[in-house]
Motif scaffolding. Structure first.
Motif, PDB file in Angstrom:
ATOM      1  N   LEU A   1     -18.630 -48.436 -50.319  1.00 29.14           N
ATOM      2  CA  LEU A   1     -19.618 -48.437 -49.254  1.00 29.14           C
ATOM      3  C   LEU A   1     -20.116 -47.026 -48.992  1.00 29.14           C
ATOM      4  O   LEU A   1     -19.364 -46.055 -49.144  1.00 29.14           O
ATOM      5  N   LYS A   2     -21.368 -46.906 -48.631  1.00 28.60           N
ATOM      6  CA  LYS A   2     -21.970 -45.626 -48.238  1.00 28.60           C
ATOM      7  C   LYS A   2     -22.435 -45.794 -46.799  1.00 28.60           C
ATOM      8  O   LYS A   2     -23.375 -46.554 -46.526  1.00 28.60           O
ATOM      9  N   LEU A   3     -21.775 -45.108 -45.875  1.00 31.69           N
ATOM     10  CA  LEU A   3     -21.923 -45.424 -44.459  1.00 31.69           C
ATOM     11  C   LEU A   3     -22.309 -44.212 -43.616  1.00 31.69           C
ATOM     12  O   LEU A   3     -21.901 -43.084 -43.904  1.00 31.69           O
TER      13      LEU A   3
ATOM     14  N   VAL B   1     -17.907 -43.693 -48.767  1.00 32.54           N
ATOM     15  CA  VAL B   1     -18.381 -42.313 -48.696  1.00 32.54           C
ATOM     16  C   VAL B   1     -19.331 -42.228 -47.510  1.00 32.54           C
ATOM     17  O   VAL B   1     -19.984 -43.209 -47.147  1.00 32.54           O
ATOM     18  N   LEU B   2     -19.391 -41.067 -46.922  1.00 33.63           N
ATOM     19  CA  LEU B   2     -20.192 -40.863 -45.714  1.00 33.63           C
ATOM     20  C   LEU B   2     -21.551 -40.292 -46.075  1.00 33.63           C
ATOM     21  O   LEU B   2     -21.640 -39.318 -46.833  1.00 33.63           O
ATOM     22  N   LEU B   3     -22.613 -40.874 -45.533  1.00 37.08           N
ATOM     23  CA  LEU B   3     -23.940 -40.325 -45.789  1.00 37.08           C
ATOM     24  C   LEU B   3     -24.282 -39.288 -44.721  1.00 37.08           C
ATOM     25  O   LEU B   3     -23.782 -39.331 -43.600  1.00 37.08           O
ATOM     26  N   GLY B   4     -25.132 -38.356 -45.123  1.00 36.80           N
ATOM     27  CA  GLY B   4     -25.489 -37.283 -44.205  1.00 36.80           C
ATOM     28  C   GLY B   4     -26.729 -37.578 -43.402  1.00 36.80           C
ATOM     29  O   GLY B   4     -26.770 -37.375 -42.195  1.00 36.80           O
TER      30      GLY B   4
ATOM     31  N   GLY C   1     -15.155 -39.306 -49.341  1.00 35.72           N
ATOM     32  CA  GLY C   1     -15.974 -38.107 -49.497  1.00 35.72           C
ATOM     33  C   GLY C   1     -17.322 -38.235 -48.844  1.00 35.72           C
ATOM     34  O   GLY C   1     -17.552 -39.096 -47.982  1.00 35.72           O
ATOM     35  N   LEU C   2     -18.238 -37.354 -49.266  1.00 34.53           N
ATOM     36  CA  LEU C   2     -19.566 -37.238 -48.673  1.00 34.53           C
ATOM     37  C   LEU C   2     -20.649 -37.474 -49.720  1.00 34.53           C
ATOM     38  O   LEU C   2     -20.490 -37.080 -50.879  1.00 34.53           O
ATOM     39  N   VAL C   3     -21.743 -38.093 -49.293  1.00 33.14           N
ATOM     40  CA  VAL C   3     -22.969 -38.160 -50.089  1.00 33.14           C
ATOM     41  C   VAL C   3     -24.077 -37.630 -49.186  1.00 33.14           C
ATOM     42  O   VAL C   3     -24.518 -38.322 -48.269  1.00 33.14           O
ATOM     43  N   VAL C   4     -24.497 -36.400 -49.437  1.00 29.90           N
ATOM     44  CA  VAL C   4     -25.416 -35.729 -48.517  1.00 29.90           C
ATOM     45  C   VAL C   4     -26.597 -35.178 -49.302  1.00 29.90           C
ATOM     46  O   VAL C   4     -26.427 -34.641 -50.406  1.00 29.90           O
ATOM     47  N   GLY C   5     -27.775 -35.306 -48.748  1.00 37.19           N
ATOM     48  CA  GLY C   5     -28.976 -34.840 -49.429  1.00 37.19           C
ATOM     49  C   GLY C   5     -29.732 -33.784 -48.666  1.00 37.19           C
ATOM     50  O   GLY C   5     -29.469 -32.596 -48.789  1.00 37.19           O
TER      51      GLY C   5
END
Length: 290
Positions: A217-219, A237-240, A264-268
């Motif tokens: 999941l990306k939350l 994973v955590l979205l930014g 972890g993180l998924v950040v753009g």
């Protein structure tokens, strides 16, 4: 550096398109989606394909492709960055630049729900499919899954996401599902970020597909993350998203990263376009949270 990027990419695309497949074939794959620190630090850059080019007060910040690539290269070379998430056009540029060795790579799959459109919930799969993700040697695919209970396009959107989950699970590739409970307000889609809404979106997304062994999941990070993350056992994973208060964002990410299912993180945008312009500094600070 920027002009070198431009020349190399354009020359290959014009004179040797097969160089993209060759670069994918020789790419050194990551041993794991998690880094030496035990967490994923993935840079996201799939926003432009949905027409979402704005950052802060600049509605076209991400529309300058060569600047975006330059910022991506800066981010990907920072220690602790484990991977990237993007559409084919961007990932193929990065392959041509040779910056994806040792990184996990995730293809963005459904981008038809264009930002601000009347059909935004009807988010069809116009990007990667599971077959191509596997053929390119990538690690998984990501799908945005917005659930609007008052929009009749929602069941079809859920069905398409479930099919993508199946196809990725069949190939033992990560299916990264990004769910939101969404509502129409003043002609635009708004994501409900209350804990109750996020929990409902998590429980719906967790049940998509005939298998969940490879589903992540990306939350978003919201209030009461302990309760939110207790609603599923799937890795997350955590979205930014777009960050207005960097200090508050980093603090909330740090707290959520301690929860057992968070990987972890998924950040753009907040790392690629920080308010002070220091991409390397923003990425390094995010990595330090891991």
């Amino acid at each position: 550096m920027l002009s070198d990027h431009v020349n190399r990419i354009v020359d290959a695309r014009v004179n040797d398109p097969g160089a993209i497949a060759a670069a994918a074939a020789r790419r050194v794959r990551a041993a794991s989606p998690l880094g030496d620190h035990g967490k994923a630090m993935i840079i996201a850059a799939d926003h432009p394909a949905r027409g979402a080019n704005g950052v802060g007060g600049d509605p076209a910040a991400m529309a300058d492709r060569f600047e975006l690539l330059d910022r991506l290269c800066t981010a990907l070379e920072r220690p602790g960055v484990t991977g990237v998430l993007a559409t084919a056009d961007i990932l193929e540029d990065l392959l041509l630049l040779g910056v994806l060795d040792g990184k996990s790579v995730f293809g963005s799959m459904n981008r038809a729900g264009l930002a601000g459109s009347v059909f935004e919930i009807d988010d069809r799969f116009t990007g990667y499919d599971a077959e191509t993700i596997a053929a390119m040697g990538f690690d998984g695919g990501k799908m945005l899954t917005r659930i609007a209970l008052d929009d009749p396009a929602t069941p079809a959107a859920l069905e398409r996401s479930a099919r993508a989950v199946d196809e990725l699970n069949d190939r033992r590739l990560i299916a990264m599902v990004e769910p939101f409970l969404s509502v129409w307000q003043d002609g635009r889609i708004r994501n409900d970020l209350s804990p109750e809404a996020v929990i409902k979106s998590v429980t719906i997304a967790s049940g998509l597909g005939r298998r969940s062994a490879y589903t992540w999941l990306k939350l978003p990070v919201v209030a009461e993350m302990e309760r939110v993350m207790a609603s599923a056992t799937l890795p997350a994973v955590l979205l930014g998203g777009e960050v207005k208060d960097a200090e508050a964002a980093f603090a909330s990410w740090g707290r959520a990263l301690k929860l057992p299912t968070v990987q972890g993180l998924v950040v753009g945008r907040s790392l690629l376009y920080p308010s002070d312009g220091d991409v390397a500094g923003a990425v390094d600070r995010a990595v330090s949270l891991l």
